[in-house]
Motif scaffolding. Structure first.
Motif, PDB file in Angstrom:
ATOM      1  N   ALA A 152       1.882   2.428  -4.843  1.00  0.00           N
ATOM      2  CA  ALA A 152       0.996   1.341  -4.448  1.00  0.00           C
ATOM      3  C   ALA A 152       1.247   0.862  -3.032  1.00  0.00           C
ATOM      4  O   ALA A 152       0.369   0.266  -2.398  1.00  0.00           O
ATOM      5  CB  ALA A 152       1.145   0.173  -5.427  1.00  0.00           C
ATOM      6  N   THR A 153       2.445   1.108  -2.513  1.00  0.00           N
ATOM      7  CA  THR A 153       2.775   0.693  -1.144  1.00  0.00           C
ATOM      8  C   THR A 153       2.141   1.579  -0.082  1.00  0.00           C
ATOM      9  O   THR A 153       2.246   1.291   1.103  1.00  0.00           O
ATOM     10  CB  THR A 153       4.296   0.690  -0.950  1.00  0.00           C
ATOM     11  OG1 THR A 153       4.817   1.976  -1.332  1.00  0.00           O
ATOM     12  CG2 THR A 153       4.954  -0.389  -1.798  1.00  0.00           C
ATOM     13  N   GLY A 154       1.465   2.660  -0.496  1.00  0.00           N
ATOM     14  CA  GLY A 154       0.881   3.575   0.477  1.00  0.00           C
ATOM     15  C   GLY A 154       1.960   4.369   1.190  1.00  0.00           C
ATOM     16  O   GLY A 154       3.071   4.530   0.690  1.00  0.00           O
ATOM     17  N   GLY A 155       1.641   4.862   2.380  1.00  0.00           N
ATOM     18  CA  GLY A 155       2.616   5.635   3.141  1.00  0.00           C
ATOM     19  C   GLY A 155       1.978   6.805   3.845  1.00  0.00           C
ATOM     20  O   GLY A 155       0.750   6.862   4.017  1.00  0.00           O
ATOM     21  N   ALA A 156       2.807   7.746   4.271  1.00  0.00           N
ATOM     22  CA  ALA A 156       2.350   8.887   5.067  1.00  0.00           C
ATOM     23  C   ALA A 156       2.207  10.130   4.201  1.00  0.00           C
ATOM     24  O   ALA A 156       3.013  10.373   3.299  1.00  0.00           O
ATOM     25  CB  ALA A 156       3.318   9.165   6.203  1.00  0.00           C
ATOM     26  N   VAL A 157       1.159  10.889   4.461  1.00  0.00           N
ATOM     27  CA  VAL A 157       1.024  12.228   3.896  1.00  0.00           C
ATOM     28  C   VAL A 157       1.056  13.221   5.055  1.00  0.00           C
ATOM     29  O   VAL A 157       0.521  12.957   6.132  1.00  0.00           O
ATOM     30  CB  VAL A 157      -0.274  12.395   3.075  1.00  0.00           C
ATOM     31  CG1 VAL A 157      -0.214  11.555   1.818  1.00  0.00           C
ATOM     32  CG2 VAL A 157      -1.501  12.042   3.890  1.00  0.00           C
ATOM     33  N   ILE A 194      -1.363  26.827  13.831  1.00  0.00           N
ATOM     34  CA  ILE A 194      -0.968  25.811  12.855  1.00  0.00           C
ATOM     35  C   ILE A 194      -0.883  24.457  13.552  1.00  0.00           C
ATOM     36  O   ILE A 194      -0.210  24.314  14.571  1.00  0.00           O
ATOM     37  CB  ILE A 194       0.381  26.141  12.198  1.00  0.00           C
ATOM     38  CG1 ILE A 194       0.333  27.533  11.551  1.00  0.00           C
ATOM     39  CG2 ILE A 194       0.742  25.084  11.165  1.00  0.00           C
ATOM     40  CD1 ILE A 194      -0.654  27.649  10.412  1.00  0.00           C
ATOM     41  N   TYR A 195      -1.549  23.459  12.975  1.00  0.00           N
ATOM     42  CA  TYR A 195      -1.563  22.095  13.520  1.00  0.00           C
ATOM     43  C   TYR A 195      -1.032  21.145  12.448  1.00  0.00           C
ATOM     44  O   TYR A 195      -1.416  21.232  11.272  1.00  0.00           O
ATOM     45  CB  TYR A 195      -2.981  21.700  13.940  1.00  0.00           C
ATOM     46  CG  TYR A 195      -3.510  22.520  15.100  1.00  0.00           C
ATOM     47  CD1 TYR A 195      -3.532  22.018  16.394  1.00  0.00           C
ATOM     48  CD2 TYR A 195      -3.968  23.821  14.897  1.00  0.00           C
ATOM     49  CE1 TYR A 195      -4.010  22.772  17.451  1.00  0.00           C
ATOM     50  CE2 TYR A 195      -4.442  24.592  15.947  1.00  0.00           C
ATOM     51  CZ  TYR A 195      -4.458  24.051  17.224  1.00  0.00           C
ATOM     52  OH  TYR A 195      -4.917  24.815  18.272  1.00  0.00           O
ATOM     53  N   ARG A 196      -0.163  20.222  12.856  1.00  0.00           N
ATOM     54  CA  ARG A 196       0.509  19.343  11.892  1.00  0.00           C
ATOM     55  C   ARG A 196       0.480  17.896  12.359  1.00  0.00           C
ATOM     56  O   ARG A 196       0.430  17.611  13.560  1.00  0.00           O
ATOM     57  CB  ARG A 196       1.957  19.779  11.686  1.00  0.00           C
ATOM     58  CG  ARG A 196       2.145  21.158  11.066  1.00  0.00           C
ATOM     59  CD  ARG A 196       3.619  21.428  10.794  1.00  0.00           C
ATOM     60  NE  ARG A 196       3.820  22.654  10.034  1.00  0.00           N
ATOM     61  CZ  ARG A 196       4.115  23.826  10.560  1.00  0.00           C
ATOM     62  NH1 ARG A 196       4.251  23.923  11.873  1.00  0.00           N
ATOM     63  NH2 ARG A 196       4.279  24.888   9.794  1.00  0.00           N
ATOM     64  N   GLY A 197       0.562  16.986  11.385  1.00  0.00           N
ATOM     65  CA  GLY A 197       0.653  15.562  11.685  1.00  0.00           C
ATOM     66  C   GLY A 197       0.780  14.762  10.404  1.00  0.00           C
ATOM     67  O   GLY A 197       0.596  15.293   9.295  1.00  0.00           O
ATOM     68  N   ASP A 198       1.104  13.479  10.528  1.00  0.00           N
ATOM     69  CA  ASP A 198       1.255  12.588   9.380  1.00  0.00           C
ATOM     70  C   ASP A 198       0.155  11.532   9.404  1.00  0.00           C
ATOM     71  O   ASP A 198       0.001  10.805  10.384  1.00  0.00           O
ATOM     72  CB  ASP A 198       2.618  11.904   9.395  1.00  0.00           C
ATOM     73  CG  ASP A 198       3.753  12.888   9.154  1.00  0.00           C
ATOM     74  OD1 ASP A 198       3.517  13.889   8.449  1.00  0.00           O
ATOM     75  OD2 ASP A 198       4.864  12.672   9.671  1.00  0.00           O
ATOM     76  N   LEU A 199      -0.595  11.458   8.329  1.00  0.00           N
ATOM     77  CA  LEU A 199      -1.685  10.495   8.193  1.00  0.00           C
ATOM     78  C   LEU A 199      -1.201   9.330   7.336  1.00  0.00           C
ATOM     79  O   LEU A 199      -0.728   9.527   6.214  1.00  0.00           O
ATOM     80  CB  LEU A 199      -2.891  11.161   7.536  1.00  0.00           C
ATOM     81  CG  LEU A 199      -4.103  10.270   7.222  1.00  0.00           C
ATOM     82  CD1 LEU A 199      -4.726   9.742   8.501  1.00  0.00           C
ATOM     83  CD2 LEU A 199      -5.133  11.045   6.398  1.00  0.00           C
ATOM     84  N   MET A 200      -1.310   8.109   7.861  1.00  0.00           N
ATOM     85  CA  MET A 200      -0.876   6.915   7.150  1.00  0.00           C
ATOM     86  C   MET A 200      -2.019   6.378   6.283  1.00  0.00           C
ATOM     87  O   MET A 200      -3.138   6.193   6.764  1.00  0.00           O
ATOM     88  CB  MET A 200      -0.416   5.838   8.128  1.00  0.00           C
ATOM     89  CG  MET A 200       0.831   6.205   8.918  1.00  0.00           C
ATOM     90  SD  MET A 200       2.290   6.413   7.873  1.00  0.00           S
ATOM     91  CE  MET A 200       2.408   4.766   7.130  1.00  0.00           C
ATOM     92  N   LEU A 201      -1.718   6.119   5.014  1.00  0.00           N
ATOM     93  CA  LEU A 201      -2.693   5.515   4.105  1.00  0.00           C
ATOM     94  C   LEU A 201      -2.184   4.144   3.683  1.00  0.00           C
ATOM     95  O   LEU A 201      -0.995   3.965   3.422  1.00  0.00           O
ATOM     96  CB  LEU A 201      -2.900   6.405   2.879  1.00  0.00           C
ATOM     97  CG  LEU A 201      -3.489   7.791   3.172  1.00  0.00           C
ATOM     98  CD1 LEU A 201      -3.622   8.605   1.900  1.00  0.00           C
ATOM     99  CD2 LEU A 201      -4.840   7.676   3.865  1.00  0.00           C
ATOM    100  N   PRO A 202      -3.067   3.155   3.593  1.00  0.00           N
ATOM    101  CA  PRO A 202      -2.628   1.772   3.367  1.00  0.00           C
ATOM    102  C   PRO A 202      -2.201   1.508   1.929  1.00  0.00           C
ATOM    103  O   PRO A 202      -2.486   2.290   1.009  1.00  0.00           O
ATOM    104  CB  PRO A 202      -3.877   0.961   3.719  1.00  0.00           C
ATOM    105  CG  PRO A 202      -5.019   1.884   3.412  1.00  0.00           C
ATOM    106  CD  PRO A 202      -4.525   3.257   3.780  1.00  0.00           C
ATOM    107  N   ALA A 203      -1.541   0.355   1.750  1.00  0.00           N
ATOM    108  CA  ALA A 203      -1.135  -0.087   0.421  1.00  0.00           C
ATOM    109  C   ALA A 203      -2.362  -0.430  -0.415  1.00  0.00           C
ATOM    110  O   ALA A 203      -3.439  -0.717   0.108  1.00  0.00           O
ATOM    111  CB  ALA A 203      -0.207  -1.295   0.529  1.00  0.00           C
ATOM    112  N   ASN A 204      -2.201  -0.410  -1.714  1.00  0.00           N
ATOM    113  CA  ASN A 204      -3.286  -0.693  -2.643  1.00  0.00           C
ATOM    114  C   ASN A 204      -2.858  -1.814  -3.587  1.00  0.00           C
ATOM    115  O   ASN A 204      -2.315  -1.551  -4.657  1.00  0.00           O
ATOM    116  CB  ASN A 204      -3.632   0.571  -3.442  1.00  0.00           C
ATOM    117  CG  ASN A 204      -4.726   0.322  -4.455  1.00  0.00           C
ATOM    118  OD1 ASN A 204      -5.524  -0.585  -4.302  1.00  0.00           O
ATOM    119  ND2 ASN A 204      -4.757   1.128  -5.501  1.00  0.00           N
ATOM    120  N   PRO A 205      -3.078  -3.067  -3.220  1.00  0.00           N
ATOM    121  CA  PRO A 205      -2.573  -4.178  -4.027  1.00  0.00           C
ATOM    122  C   PRO A 205      -3.479  -4.611  -5.173  1.00  0.00           C
ATOM    123  O   PRO A 205      -3.064  -5.385  -6.020  1.00  0.00           O
ATOM    124  CB  PRO A 205      -2.448  -5.301  -3.000  1.00  0.00           C
ATOM    125  CG  PRO A 205      -3.557  -5.025  -2.038  1.00  0.00           C
ATOM    126  CD  PRO A 205      -3.681  -3.520  -1.961  1.00  0.00           C
TER     127      PRO A 205
END
Length: 554
Positions: A152-157, A194-205
């Motif tokens: 629920a806190t979200g985070g990086a994928v 190959i291309y890479r990166g981290d996508l941040m997704l928000p928390a879900n309260p």
């Protein structure tokens, strides 16, 4: 047929349509309906094609949902979205070829009413149909996202994309369509293509869960139209995760009728039970688990065993309702079907892999798209003269982002295991799991037990003369990692195998199901990191002796 109408591009007109069709009620509530809209694909070739619009209402109830497609000439078509279940609705539009020299843009808007009389509108964004001047010199051939589920806190994928063609100067981005600048990230080239990166997704309260549809977009600087690829969904949970807990799935012919039972991986408490084929078929069944409908819940894939039609059915994880049903082979084939699941084509959705049972020529394997059900590949795993059937599994053995197809021979020949590349179908590995004299057939599974990023191969002896013998082969080197008997060595009913992170330590664990002859359908789990036995239970009552197929979620 879905009703359609023209010249209703604005929400006010949509409201009028709802009123005219009787969908508007006089109920009032302070709860405002929230719509989330995704469109795939976002870009079509010059020939045009079909785009799919999916709208989610979460846990809220909507009386009706409409979606309007506005053309470049400002005329419009409106459709009523069809319900898919679990707060998901869908519609499709077919766009014509682009005969001009400039890109055509179509806009999409969703509108619906819940308890709030004001209704809600969601801008679904635009779809582009390329012109003959838009041919791209590069293509996105695969994408990979890890993990697929966040708390629920979200985070990086972590997002990886593979491009081919002339890539000099290309800009590559991972994004949630319609999510704005806060839900996108530029990817960096880290190897050839190959291309890479981290996508941040928000928390879900608040909501029970949020599903984010992630896409990859690539274009040259200054160019308005590039290429894109849908990579599937990432789920962000809320505090209540009871519907998404890790689970063990067991299938056995209880009283002659195939019955699927699910258990909490941590407590072994029973969660659910259903009959995938009703009471129309008596016999065994093969089972696999994957999220095919993108709702973040495990869907159960069942295939009828010997004596039945070559039928595959998929039951939704949210309510056990069947939503996919097809014949994997000719309807007259009665040798049984084995089933597995994995993202073979790299589109972010698990695909369904089938292996034909006894009587099939050469070990016939097929792969069906988890996204649209289309047949992706069909091949013979072994020589045409072999008719003992083929067992299947899926896992990324070579680490290229595609699930590879693992096959094992049925009875009647040596215990040959093969690994076929999910990307191009080539043979990555071929070996005999047991002694050359053993011809009882093998069952196969795959999962990353040692945490090196590659799926290891698990093989279980199929029956007579082999005992409940299990071997684990390293996905990178092919060497034997583990060699043990899951049950008493004198037991000759064989052992079915699968993998899943049952104890939540980040390593896949080995799951075994006893074949015919042990009372109760004995299931065990062995720690992927240490090999220690960490779970042992009976899925059915003591009168059941038919053997079980096993699978796991997470």
């Amino acid at each position: 047929m879905r009703p359609t109408c023209s010249f209703f591009p604005k929400p006010l007109a949509l409201l009028m349509l709802l009123a005219a069709t009787g969908f508007v009620s006089s109920a009032h509530s302070a709860t405002r309906l929230k719509l989330r809209c995704t469109v795939t694909p976002r870009t079509l070739p010059q020939a045009g094609g079909t785009v799919t619009v999916r709208v989610s209402t979460g846990a809220q109830t909507a009386e009706a949902l409409l979606v309007t497609l506005t053309r470049p000439d400002r005329t419009a078509d409106t459709q009523v979205l069809a319900p898919l279940g679990s707060g998901q609705f869908q519609a499709a539009f077919t766009l014509p070829p682009n005969t001009g020299r400039t890109t055509l843009k179509y806009s999409l808007t969703a509108f619906g009413r819940g308890d709030d009389p004001a209704g809600a509108t969601a801008n679904c964004g635009t779809v582009r149909v390329k012109s003959d001047a838009d041919a791209s010199p590069f293509a996105i051939t695969a994408c990979r996202i890890t993990p697929r589920a966040l708390p629920a806190t979200g985070g990086a994928v972590h997002v990886e994309a593979q491009l081919t063609g002339k890539r000099k100067g290309v800009q590559v981005r991972a994004l949630v369509p319609g999510g704005g600048t806060g839900l996108q990230v530029d990817l960096t080239a880290s190897a050839a293509g190959i291309y890479r990166g981290d996508l941040m997704l928000p928390a879900n309260p608040v909501d029970p869960q949020q599903n984010y549809n992630v896409s990859i977009a690539a274009q040259l600087p200054g160019e308005e139209v590039g290429v894109s690829r849908d990579c599937g969904y990432v789920t962000v949970d809320a505090a209540d995760t009871s519907a998404r807990i890790n689970r063990l799935v067991v299938a056995g012919a209880n009283g002659g009728i195939p019955q699927v039972r699910t258990f909490n991986s941590a407590t072994l408490a029973p969660l659910d039970s259903f009959l995938p084929f009703g009471r129309s078929f008596e016999g065994t069944a093969s089972v696999a688990v994957a999220d095919l409908d993108g709702d973040g819940l495990p869907d159960t894939i069942s295939a009828a065993g010997p004596g039945g039609t070559p039928q595959v059915r998929v039951n939704r994880g949210s309510d056990n309702q069947e939503f996919v049903n097809f014949f994997a082979y000719d309807a007259s084939f009665a040798g049984g079907v084995y089933v597995a699941a994995g993202d073979v084509n790299g589109d972010g959705v698990a695909d369904v892999i089938t292996g034909a049972g006894t009587g099939s020529t050469g070990g016939h394997v097929k792969v069906f798209s988890g996204r649209d059900g289309g047949e992706l590949s069909s091949f013979l795993a072994y020589s045409p003269g072999f008719t003992g059937g083929v067992r299947v599994a899926a896992g990324d053995v070579n680490g290229d982002g595609h699930a590879d197809i693992i096959t094992g021979t049925g009875e009647g020949t040596g215990s040959q295991v093969k690994v076929f590349s999910g990307a191009d179908g080539s043979v990555l590995r071929s070996f005999f799991a047991f002694t050359p004299t053993y011809t009882g057939g093998v069952y196969v599974g795959a999962g990353d037990l040692d945490g090196d990023g590659r799926a290891d191969i698990i093989v279980g002896a199929g029956g007579t003369a082999g005992g409940p013998h299990v071997k684990v082969f390293d996905g990178k080197t092919g060497l034997v990692q583990r060699d043990f008997f899951a049950y008493d060595a004198a037991f000759m009913g064989g052992v079915r195998v699968a993998t899943g992170d049952v104890n939540g330590d980040g390593h896949a664990d080995v799951i075994t199901g006893a074949g015919p002859g042990i009372a109760g359908g004995h299931v065990k789990v062995f720690d992927g990191n240490t090999g220690a036995e960490i779970r042992s239970f009976f899925a059915y009552d003591a009168g059941f002796t038919g053997g079980v197929s096993v699978a796991a979620w997470k």
